[in-house]
Design an enzyme around this catalytic site. Structure first.
Site: not given
Ligand code: TYM
Length: 356
Positions: A134, A218, A221
């Site tokens: 990032k 991957k 978004k």
């Molecule tokens: P974020 O917002 O990027 O993504 C949310 C969830 O979606 C999953 N994900 C995917 N799974 C499969 N294939 C993909 N291409 C893909 N892109 C995203 C992510 O693994 C995630 O589960 N850091 C985290 C948010 C967060 C969080 C937490 C998660 C903040 N605090 C505490 C768990 C527990 C994030 O940026 O997810």
């Protein structure tokens, strides 16, 4: 022993501790309100959130404070926060039984995060691949928040002493760091087992959904090409068009798992198909072995529209009623605080902070 929880709100009766309800543990997971929610978020995380709710006590959080680690348009942030909450509801999470809330309404997350900023080591943060990706080349210009992000994520989880965290594969490293932070806190403050060593729950045939334009990247978004992803709010036409244009290779469909592994675009589409059909990837490979991509893509489109259409439609319906979504978030935040406040109070006591 003094009662460190005195003064904190008591849990509301319908969220008695999970042990008392015969559940397997307490879940927390989060999704950032940045950009469009896509198929990867759904198959890797949100669909699993809904499936776990009968066995666990669940807290699902829209992590708006994580979102501002990179610049956000404030108006868009508010509407995207509601959109994620709408997706949680549309995926079937029961907001009365479980807790749906947004992070900034529960200040205990950032209060614990400060303690964790002082527990986590700079060397640990330097290893985080998500930060490197990032921040890009100009790391000096990245926000301090982006660097400290994994400590806030650990706090999101441990402020509830969550035992399990369902996520996609890309969050694995952050969960390992969460365990390291828990362990170091417990050791440094001689508080054995105070914070649990949380387990990741990564399951299904699509734990890492890749871009439709490039099977080695991957699905995300932030990809500038909307054709790289299927958004949860895409209509049937958009889904069909994106699948039609999805990158493939000139050969017939793979006939073994080993063959699929060598062909990332085909492998990704097969994983998506299997996850949507609720089957193992091997079953999807066997079903389409040696057939033309055009046939497979037609079947994938039909399946994707059937499975995602109702979720997207329900999200759209909910987004027309922001008052309802806001009330779900406010109610969830109050219940989340009731769980978080006593844990923060105990943590502060362990650290040596005087009671207010
Ligand atoms: P974020 O917002 O990027 O993504 C949310 C969830 O979606 C999953 N994900 C995917 N799974 C499969 N294939 C993909 N291409 C893909 N892109 C995203 C992510 O693994 C995630 O589960 N850091 C985290 C948010 C967060 C969080 C937490 C998660 C903040 N605090 C505490 C768990 C527990 C994030 O940026 O997810």
């Amino acid at each position: 022993m003094p009662d460190v929880t005195a003064g904190a709100a008591a849990p509301t009766p319908h969220i008695a501790p999970y042990e008392a309800r015969g559940l397997k543990g307490r879940i927390l997971s989060g999704v950032q309100p940045t950009g469009n929610l896509h198929l990867g978020n759904y198959l890797g995380a949100i669909r699993n959130f809904a499936r776990l709710q009968n066995d666990f006590e669940c807290l699902y959080c829209v992590v708006d404070q994580h979102a501002i680690t990179q610049p956000q348009d404030p108006k868009l942030l508010a509407s995207q926060t509601r959109e994620i909450a709408a997706a949680f509801l549309a995926a079937g999470i029961d907001a009365r039984k479980q807790i749906i809330f947004n992070q900034s309404m529960v200040p205990e997350h950032s209060q614990l995060a400060w303690v964790f900023n002082c527990v986590a080591r700079v060397g640990w943060m330097n290893r985080m691949t998500q930060f490197k990706e990032k921040a890009g080349k100009d790391r000096e210009a990245a926000s301090l928040g982006l660097y400290a992000y994994p400590a806030l994520m650990a706090a999101d989880i441990l402020i509830y002493k969550a035992t399990h965290v369902p996520v996609g594969e890309d969050q694995k490293q952050h969960l390992e760091l969460t365990r390291d932070i828990a362990q170091k806190f417990n050791n440094d403050f001689e508080a054995p087992d105070f914070f649990p060593l949380t387990e990741p729950l990564i399951f299904g045939a699509a734990t890492r959904v890749m871009s439709l334009r490039d099977g080695t990247k991957k699905m995300s978004k932030s990809d500038p090409s909307d054709f790289s992803r299927i958004n949860l709010t895409d209509d049937a036409d958009a889904i069909a068009q994106k699948i039609r244009r999805a990158k493939t290779d000139p050969h017939p469909m793979p006939d073994t798992a080993a063959d699929a592994e060598k062909r990332p675009d085909a492998d990704n589409l097969l994983g998506i198909y299997a996850a949507l059909a609720d089957q193992e990837k091997d079953a999807a490979i066997a079903e389409f072995a040696g057939r033309q991509f055009s046939e497979f893509k037609a079947a994938l489109t039909e399946l994707a529209v059937a499975k995602l259409g109702p979720v997207g439609a329900e999200m759209q319906r909910l987004m027309k009623d922001p008052g309802h979504v806001d009330s779900v978030l406010r109610d969830g935040a109050a219940r989340a605080r009731a769980l978080a406040a006593p844990i923060l109070a105990e943590t502060y006591k362990i650290v040596g902070f005087l009671k207010p």
